[in-house]
Design an enzyme around this catalytic site. Structure first.
Site, PDB file in Angstrom:
ATOM      1  CB  CYS A  47     127.840 -38.761 -12.301  1.00  0.00           C
ATOM      2  SG  CYS A  47     129.180 -39.684 -13.651  1.00  0.00           S
TER       3      CYS A  47
ATOM      4  CB  CYS B  85     129.546 -47.012 -12.112  1.00  0.00           C
ATOM      5  SG  CYS B  85     130.029 -45.469 -11.626  1.00  0.00           S
TER       6      CYS B  85
END
Ligand SMILES: Nc1ncnc2c1ncn2[C@@H]1O[C@H](COP(=O)(O)OP(=O)(O)OP(=O)(O)O)[C@@H](O)[C@H]1O
Length: 371
Positions: A99, A198
């Site tokens: 990410c 997350c």
């Protein structure tokens, strides 16, 4: 930062205290700061609902512009699809380094360059970047606050991305960050720490997240001889080294030692079976040093929170046919063997192995499944 680029910095704002403080520090140091929030996923998430609003509020408070970039499609392809494919193939992918490289730093720097006239981005990561004149490389270093150090998740950043990035919190402890946030009366000063991935935070658990994409698929839990010991409801619910949740009564503790997605089997064994003397690491990125042509000594972390352990890193040679005397071995840049001084427990394919020389990140890559 050098004075030439002291003009404009684009700060990635998640709506948390770290990035808010990074923006405030740079602003008070005299930089022209622009806030940028990447809209990563739909619905409630740490940066995607209240996070975006908090980020906007922080920009209003500091008095800087705020941009939101919709990057949900990139996040879906590079993170969600990657995770789901990995888990269904019986590996445990690490989304954060992927990410950082492909969703955050790359697109943020590109947006900053193309739309905001800036060649610098900053984030609230705890890590440090140093330019080494002698080797002409940007080095990635651990944060001064070892407890918060996030260098493990940043090993995959290229030289170009490191050249364009700034980590204003790299020299600070978390307590110092919070007191700076309090001094500037930032709305986020007391915001609780995000503890999990997350995706875990926004879905409740990794299992709940995966259950949205992967249907249950019952199969056998077997020992190393193939004897059936129990049942599972999908290999994607398991990870190498896992002990809890197997639902099998045994005299000795049993651990997951293999995930056979093709035959839909979870393989269990004792602690000894889950301990390996070495592993192969693929998709390697050499960070603070150029790719070596001979084995090097280092300390490796095979999980974010694991202690670094001594290893020899052996670049893999692509020798082809070994009896060809004319052949010059090519170093295959993307794979290395990591040989541990002491065998290690629970080496998990899909997770990152990141090797260090003291505070310096030398390189890292993804642990490959044993063939
Ligand atoms: N959606 C986003 N848009 C822009 N930047 C982001 C986003 N999410 C994270 N970042 C940047 O990456 C850094 C590290 O993100 P991470 O998810 O680890 O949050 P964190 O360490 O809890 O930091 P924070 O307190 O700022 O949320 C953040 O400090 C921020 O600069």
């Amino acid at each position: 930062m050098d004075s030439l680029s002291k003009k404009k910095v684009v700060v990635g704002l998640s709506g948390g205290v770290d990035s808010s403080t990074a923006a405030a520090i740079l602003h008070h140091q005299g930089y022209e700061v622009i806030g940028l929030t990447l809209w990563l996923m739909k619905g409630k998430g740490q940066c995607c609902s209240e996070g975006m609003i908090d980020a906007a509020y922080i920009c209003e408070q500091i008095g800087i512009p705020h941009h939101v970039v919709d990057i949900r499609e990139v996040f879906q392809t590079n993170i969600i699809d990657y995770l789901v494919a990995g888990y269904s193939a019986g590996i445990t992918p690490l989304p954060c380094s992927q990410c950082n490289k492909t969703v955050k730093f790359g697109p943020m720097l590109q947006y900053a360059q193309e739309n905001l006239g800036s060649d610098r981005i900053a984030t609230g990561h705890y890590a440090r970047i140093r330019y080494d004149e002698a080797t002409e490389r940007y080095q990635l270093l651990r944060a001064v606050d070892r407890n918060k150090d996030q260098s493990y998740f940043l090993y995959d950043l290229s030289q170009d991305l490191l050249a364009g990035s700034v980590f204003p919190l790299g020299e600070l402890s978390k307590n110092e960050t919070r007191s700076i946030a309090a001094k500037y009366e930032l709305k986020t000063a007391d915001k609780p720490e995000s503890q999990d991935l997350c995706l875990v935070e926004s879905n409740g658990s990794m299992r709940a997240f995966l259950d949205k994409y992967l249907a249950p698929k019952k199969g056998d839990i077997v020992d190393t001889t193939g004897k059936v010991l129990g049942q599972h409801d999908g290999v994607h619910h398991y990870t190498i080294g896992q002990r809890k949740g197997l639902g099998i009564a045994a005299a000795e503790p049993l651990y997951v030692i293999g995930l056979d997605a093709v035959n839909n089997r979870v393989i269990v064994g004792d602690r000894h079976n889950a301990t390996e003397p070495e592993c192969t690491v693929e998709r390697v990125n050499w960070v603070s040093i150029p790719q070596p042509s001979a084995p090097i000594r280092a300390e490796v972390q095979i999980r974010y929170r694991s202690s670094p352990v001594p290893v020899t890193i052996i670049p893999l040679e692509n020798c082809g046919v070994s009896n060809n005397a004319e052949q010059v071995p090519n170093i295959e840049s993307s794979r290395v063997r990591v040989v541990f001084d002491e065998p290690q427990f629970s080496i998990t394919p899909g997770q990152a192995a990141v090797w260090y020389d003291g505070e310096k990140v030398l390189g890292g890559g993804i642990i490959q499944r044993n063939s």
